[in-house]
Structures are given as structure tokens and as C-alpha cells.
Scaffold this motif. Structure first.
Motif, short mmCIF file in Angstrom:
data_model
loop_
_atom_site.label_atom_id
_atom_site.label_comp_id
_atom_site.label_asym_id
_atom_site.label_seq_id
_atom_site.Cartn_x
_atom_site.Cartn_y
_atom_site.Cartn_z
N VAL A 92 78.05 7.61 -12.91
CA VAL A 92 77.01 8.64 -12.87
C VAL A 92 75.75 7.97 -12.33
O VAL A 92 75.47 6.83 -12.72
CB VAL A 92 76.77 9.18 -14.31
CG1 VAL A 92 75.61 10.16 -14.34
CG2 VAL A 92 78.05 9.81 -14.86
N PRO A 93 75.02 8.63 -11.42
CA PRO A 93 73.82 7.97 -10.88
C PRO A 93 72.86 7.54 -11.99
O PRO A 93 72.48 8.35 -12.83
CB PRO A 93 73.20 9.07 -10.00
CG PRO A 93 74.33 9.97 -9.65
CD PRO A 93 75.27 9.94 -10.83
N TYR A 131 76.88 8.97 -24.94
CA TYR A 131 77.98 8.09 -24.48
C TYR A 131 77.80 7.73 -23.00
O TYR A 131 77.94 6.58 -22.60
CB TYR A 131 79.28 8.83 -24.75
CG TYR A 131 80.53 8.38 -24.04
CD1 TYR A 131 81.22 7.24 -24.46
CD2 TYR A 131 81.05 9.12 -22.99
CE1 TYR A 131 82.40 6.87 -23.83
CE2 TYR A 131 82.23 8.76 -22.36
CZ TYR A 131 82.90 7.63 -22.77
OH TYR A 131 84.05 7.26 -22.16
N ILE A 132 77.45 8.74 -22.19
CA ILE A 132 77.27 8.46 -20.76
C ILE A 132 76.03 7.61 -20.52
O ILE A 132 76.06 6.64 -19.77
CB ILE A 132 77.19 9.78 -19.95
CG1 ILE A 132 78.56 10.47 -19.97
CG2 ILE A 132 76.74 9.51 -18.52
CD1 ILE A 132 78.64 11.71 -19.11
N ARG A 133 74.91 7.97 -21.19
CA ARG A 133 73.66 7.23 -20.97
C ARG A 133 73.79 5.77 -21.45
O ARG A 133 73.11 4.89 -20.95
CB ARG A 133 72.49 7.92 -21.68
CG ARG A 133 72.06 9.21 -20.95
CD ARG A 133 71.00 9.99 -21.71
NE ARG A 133 70.91 11.35 -21.20
CZ ARG A 133 69.86 11.84 -20.53
NH1 ARG A 133 68.80 11.09 -20.33
NH2 ARG A 133 69.87 13.08 -20.08
N PRO A 178 75.62 16.60 -27.18
CA PRO A 178 74.67 15.47 -27.25
C PRO A 178 75.39 14.13 -27.44
O PRO A 178 74.95 13.11 -26.89
CB PRO A 178 73.81 15.81 -28.48
CG PRO A 178 73.90 17.30 -28.58
CD PRO A 178 75.32 17.62 -28.19
N ALA A 179 76.52 14.12 -28.15
CA ALA A 179 77.27 12.86 -28.32
C ALA A 179 77.81 12.39 -26.97
O ALA A 179 77.78 11.19 -26.66
CB ALA A 179 78.41 13.06 -29.32
N VAL A 189 68.13 16.63 -18.06
CA VAL A 189 69.51 16.60 -17.57
C VAL A 189 70.43 16.38 -18.76
O VAL A 189 70.12 15.59 -19.65
CB VAL A 189 69.68 15.45 -16.55
CG1 VAL A 189 71.13 15.32 -16.12
CG2 VAL A 189 68.80 15.69 -15.34
N VAL A 190 71.55 17.11 -18.79
CA VAL A 190 72.55 16.91 -19.84
C VAL A 190 73.86 16.53 -19.18
O VAL A 190 74.32 17.21 -18.25
CB VAL A 190 72.72 18.19 -20.69
CG1 VAL A 190 73.80 17.98 -21.73
CG2 VAL A 190 71.40 18.57 -21.36
N LEU A 191 74.44 15.43 -19.64
CA LEU A 191 75.61 14.84 -18.99
C LEU A 191 76.81 14.85 -19.94
O LEU A 191 76.69 14.40 -21.09
CB LEU A 191 75.29 13.39 -18.60
CG LEU A 191 73.99 13.18 -17.81
CD1 LEU A 191 73.58 11.72 -17.81
CD2 LEU A 191 74.14 13.70 -16.40
#
Lengths: 340, 340
Positions: B288-289, A147-149, A142-143, B298-300
Motif C-alpha cells: 500500500v502506498p 494492521y495495514i498502517r 479499524p483493526a 483514508v481507511v485501509l
């Protein structure tokens, strides 16, 4: 104890449609399994819905439930000694969930009242959740996702590499019942070494047994709490146990919030006495200590380890099977052992 | 092909401290394993650091690397036919990572250049990440964590129950090498049924083989992408494959981003043609799109399936072992099979 009303129902097949002839089933507050399957319960039982009555609970039970032999309860329904004293005909308490900590088991024992739960319907999914939480903490999933979002990756912001490799780690399972054994099976496939703590050693289990949870913590990299909440397990995981687990240790709780001393866990996490926590349960649900919201090494889920549609359906079937067994004078499927 | 310089070094023990006597190792751009262990590489090799030179790469290689027999590369270093043509003495390309898609393998084959990678050092951790991502999507762990941190639970806001139970699900593994087999071992312990797709059927593997990935998708609830990126696998997972996986299906990618047609994956996720995705790799990292940031299913994670300290250390050891084997005329440890 068997009065006219209950006698009449217990002699009858449960398939009948005439409500007057169906056995009574008392519900104080509706739980999720009941709410989702109310119409199916209605086909088999004459439902006494205490929560719908404007009367006080005391008045409702003394007026309407004197011949009631069965009660359906959930994890939000305390069944106290006082309530039991108002139900002279009660023989069985069917819990639609796993934990029975809100039931006065000592009083049930005294009154010869059986208690069943739907634990086996949940155990595999709860075990999946325990492993899911461990991986989520260990791999910082989740971290990473946050970070990506937050566009940290595309902006080339620093993100620390994870330091916790699962293979070869020593996992201590606290409470080695249905859930604990399913967790062990899964983590063995990841190359973890398993040990356990339980009320007593189980000769059939091949893993090392630690009579003291603090010793288990000291020897392990991960603690997974899978036991029931009882007077003995309440606050069993305190700051001393967490310190024994150590600064590289991870704790996962899929049992009950109050098995961990939550304030001391918050202190341990904030002062990095342990490396991280995956928590599906809390002391004062739905409230979660605000301090945890600031921590990247904690993963939080809202007590829904086992909330899948299939599980709801299986828990319903098991609860119903226990009630039908009782009213057919057959052995209960999943009676709680009150003398273990 | 063996000129004076390389002859001199290959005759010597690698333990010597005199830089002039150490074998040359060319590095175009430093990867993470090299950066973390530069001083250890320096003890064993005379390092040719192309990226530190102000000269053009063409000039640097033709001036300094004509006798270079070994190159160390990472996942950020393309080794093109043009570069290979400038290195007449090159015998071995040692990759510090797993994927070799930036290396012109056909040209290597033509020139008799061996390629090694450090795949086995990463495979167990990448398999852990694949399962961690699957559990995170199936159990909605990051979404739950967001919901609690945003105070949704304490405010009694609605949070949908999850619908995906792992046990009994059919998981299709695409690419059944080191990583794929480790994923299978883990998911069997969760009660999943395993099938696979690969370049060719492997007689030693007990699971059902699907020659076409679209048929595997159609028959499975989950697809886990573990294969290498090649001309054959690029965009292999397109919208048709995703539609075959279906609206209750989950896809996990720990291979390379370009194995999935990313635009079509975004479309499929946004129109709920599949249920969710767990992605550690992307077509155009670190980008990332943006559409994915809005999706709860979605999990990134930022391409760090295997980023643990232990793995870095193991990958270094394996890379070094390949180089030492080459310079000692011993068999390479993990040569890429270029004719499979």
C-alpha cells in the motif's frame, strides 16, 4: 408567575434589536450549539450568561434571574431541584441536545416547567453512527486499518479472517424512538432481522417486542442501545445481559454510557464473553477504561455520533424554534413527554 | 477434443471413491477456497497439483494435463494464452473468486473454453464492506478510535468535528452488477440518492445512468467502485475523475486496485482534491502506498471485503456446483458472459 419583565418581553416581537426589549434567556454553561450560534441567539434574546459572572451561582440566580422564564441548557449542564428552586418564573427548559438526564424531570413536573430537546435533529446521524460502529466492529475495519498502517500486510503477518456476516443476523434495538426506528430501517436493508425492547410495546411497530432486555439479548446476535438514560435504564445492560448476548454477540452503544455497566462490559470483553463492542458513549467521558485500548474487537468514538455541521445547524434551528414558540404562546415543537 | 481419459470420467458419477475413476481437476496454485476445502475436492476429483511438482509448468502440463478438461483457479493464478495452448482438452475454468482479470478471456473465447466465477457468493459481504468503508471515512471512525487510544480525548486535545452527513448525499456506483445493486439497496435506506455508470445502461434499473464516469463523479458526493477490472476499466478513475468528484467527495473501492490510478489517487488525497477514501483493494497488493499511512481521511482494509467463514463456504459450494454441472453435462451455474 408572569412578572413585569417577562410580561414586557412576551408581548414583543422577537425580531427587535433593542436588548432591553428582548426576552431573557438564561445559560448556566455554554454548550456547543450555543457557542457556535451565540450571535444568532443574541439577536433574539437578552442573554444572561451565568458562567461569565464572578458571583456564586446562587447569588447570580437570586439577583439576576428572578424573572427569567426560559433557560437554554446542554448535555453538560445539570438542572437540579436546587437550581429550579432559585428560578421562580421559569416556564421552559430548552435543551440544545437529545439527552435530558441531567435535568430533574420530576421537579420540573411538580413545577409545571416544560422541557424541550433537539432530538430529531440528531437522530438520523446517530443512527448512521450506530450502523457505522456495527460494521466497523463486525468487519474489523479499524483493526484492519491498524494492521495495514503497522505494515502487517506487506510483511505478510497473520490477520485473522472476520467471522461475522451481517446478513441474516438478529439485531435487538433497545429503545425504539427516533433513533431506534432509523437504525431498524438501515439494518433491514442489510438483511438483518429486527426485534426491540422499550418501556412498553408500540402497536405500530412491526417488529417483535421483548419486555425484558435479557431475553432480547439471548435471542439476538447484536444489541444496539438507543434509549434515554433514566433511573430505569441506568446499568440496565449488566454482565448477565452481556452473557445472554453470548460469545458471538456484538453490542453497540449510541445512547448514554451509564446505560451499560461499564466495568462489567470491560470484564465481558476481556474474557471474550461477547465478541465485540462499538461505543460512542462512556460512563465518565472523556475518560475511557484503559483496558479497552488493548482490545482489537472494540471500536471507540468520542461521543460524536451526530457531530456534523448540518446537524449543529439543525439542532440550533430546532432549539430556537422551541424558544420562539414558547415566547409566542404557540405549541412547543419537541416537548419531552414527562408522563410516558 | 474428448479423449479417452476425459470420456471415462465424464461418464461416471462424481460420487465414486476410486481416484482413477474421478474426473481430473488441475490446480496451478492453491487459492484460499481450495486450501480450506481440499479434502472435499479430493473426494470428487483426481487432483493435478501443478505447484507441488518439481517440473517446470510447461513440462508438467505437457506431460500430465493433456486430457485435463477442467481447471480450478483463484485470484492469484494467471491463465495466459501460453498456458491455454498447453491444455488442448480444456473446456472449463472454474474460478473460486469473483474477478477474472488474470484470465485471458479473449483466448478462452477463441478456444470455446467456458469460465465460471463464484461472484454471487461474495456480493452481499462486499456490499457490506463498501458501506462500512463509506461510513468509516464519512464518520471518521478509525481516526476517532486512534484519537481515543492515543488518549487525545481524555487529554482534551482538539479533534475536528466531521463534516459529512450521509442523508441526502448523491452516491455514484461504478459497475452495477451483483455488488453494485446490493450497495444501492443499503444506501437508499440511509437516504442517499443513487446514480450509476456501467458498460451500458440497464433498463431494469431505476437510477440515473451516466455513460461517462467523469460526469457521474462531477454530479456525486461519493463514488463507489464495484466494477470488474478489464482493459476498459484499468485506470478509469484518474486524477481528472477525482478532481470532478471534488474536495468534499469520498471514493470507496471494493473492485480492484488498478481500476483507480493509485499514484494519482495518492496525489489527490495529499493535496485535498478529494475529502477521503475507503480502500479494500490496491494496485500492488499487499503493498500500500506509504503516503496513505500518514492520512487521517483514508481507511485501509487488506482486500478482505468478503472474508467471512460463511462466504468461504458459499464460494466453495458454488465453485463445486459449477464443476459438477460441467461434468454432468448440465448448464453452468455462474458462467461469465464473454460477449457482453
Amino acid at each position: 408567575m408572569v412578572n413585569q419583565s417577562s410580561k414586557a418581553t412576551s408581548d414583543q416581537s422577537l425580531g427587535r434589536q433593542n436588548v432591553e426589549e428582548l426576552p431573557q434567556l438564561l445559560i448556566l454553561h455554554p454548550g456547543p450549539i450555543f457557542s457556535m450560534h451565540e450571535s444568532l441567539f443574541e439577536k433574539k434574546f437578552s442573554l444572561l450568561k451565568a458562567w461569565e459572572s464572578p458571583e456564586s451561582i446562587h447569588h447570580f440566580l437570586t439577583t439576576h434571574a428572578q424573572s427569567t422564564r426560559a433557560i437554554l441548557c446542554s448535555s453538560v449542564t445539570p438542572i437540579t431541584a436546587e437550581i429550579l428552586s432559585l428560578l421562580p418564573s421559569l416556564c421552559v427548559i430548552a435543551c440544545e441536545n437529545t439527552g435530558v438526564e441531567l435535568i430533574d424531570l420530576m421537579e420540573c413536573r411538580k413545577r409545571g416547567i416544560y422541557v424541550t430537546n433537539a432530538g430529531p435533529a440528531f437522530s438520523q446521524d446517530v443512527a448512521d453512527m450506530a450502523v457505522g460502529l456495527l460494521l466497523a466492529v463486525a468487519m474489523r475495519i479499524p483493526a484492519s486499518d491498524r494492521y495495514i498502517r503497522a505494515r502487517g500486510w506487506s510483511d505478510h503477518q497473520c490477520f485473522p479472517p472476520r467471522t461475522f456476516k451481517l446478513r441474516g443476523k438478529h439485531v435487538g434495538i433497545v429503545g425504539f424512538g427516533n433513533i431506534g426506528s432509523e437504525v431498524a430501517k438501515r439494518l433491514e436493508a442489510f438483511g438483518c432481522k429486527i426485534s426491540y425492547n422499550s418501556r412498553k410495546q408500540k402497536p405500530s411497530i412491526p417488529y417483535e417486542f421483548y419486555p425484558q432486555v435479557i431475553d432480547l439479548a439471548y435471542n439476538c446476535n447484536v444489541l444496539i442501545i438507543c434509549c434515554a438514560l433514566t433511573d430505569q435504564t441506568r446499568h440496565m445492560i449488566n454482565r448477565d445481559v452481556l452473557k445472554s448476548l453470548g460469545e458471538n454477540g456484538i453490542i453497540v452503544n449510541v445512547g448514554r454510557g451509564s446505560i451499560i455497566h461499564e466495568r462489567e462490559l470491560v470484564t465481558s470483553l476481556m474474557s471474550r464473553e461477547i465478541a465485540g463492542a462499538g461505543l460512542d458513549v462512556f460512563e465518565n467521558e472523556p475518560n475511557v477504561p484503559n483496558e479497552l485500548f488493548e482490545l482489537d474487537n472494540v471500536v471507540l468514538t468520542p461521543h460524536r455520533g451526530a457531530f456534523t455541521e448540518e446537524v449543529f445547524s439543525n439542532a440550533f434551528k430546532l432549539t430556537m424554534a422551541n424558544l420562539e414558540a414558547f415566547f409566542s404562546n404557540k405549541p412547543l415543537i419537541t416537548a419531552i413527554k414527562q408522563y410516558d
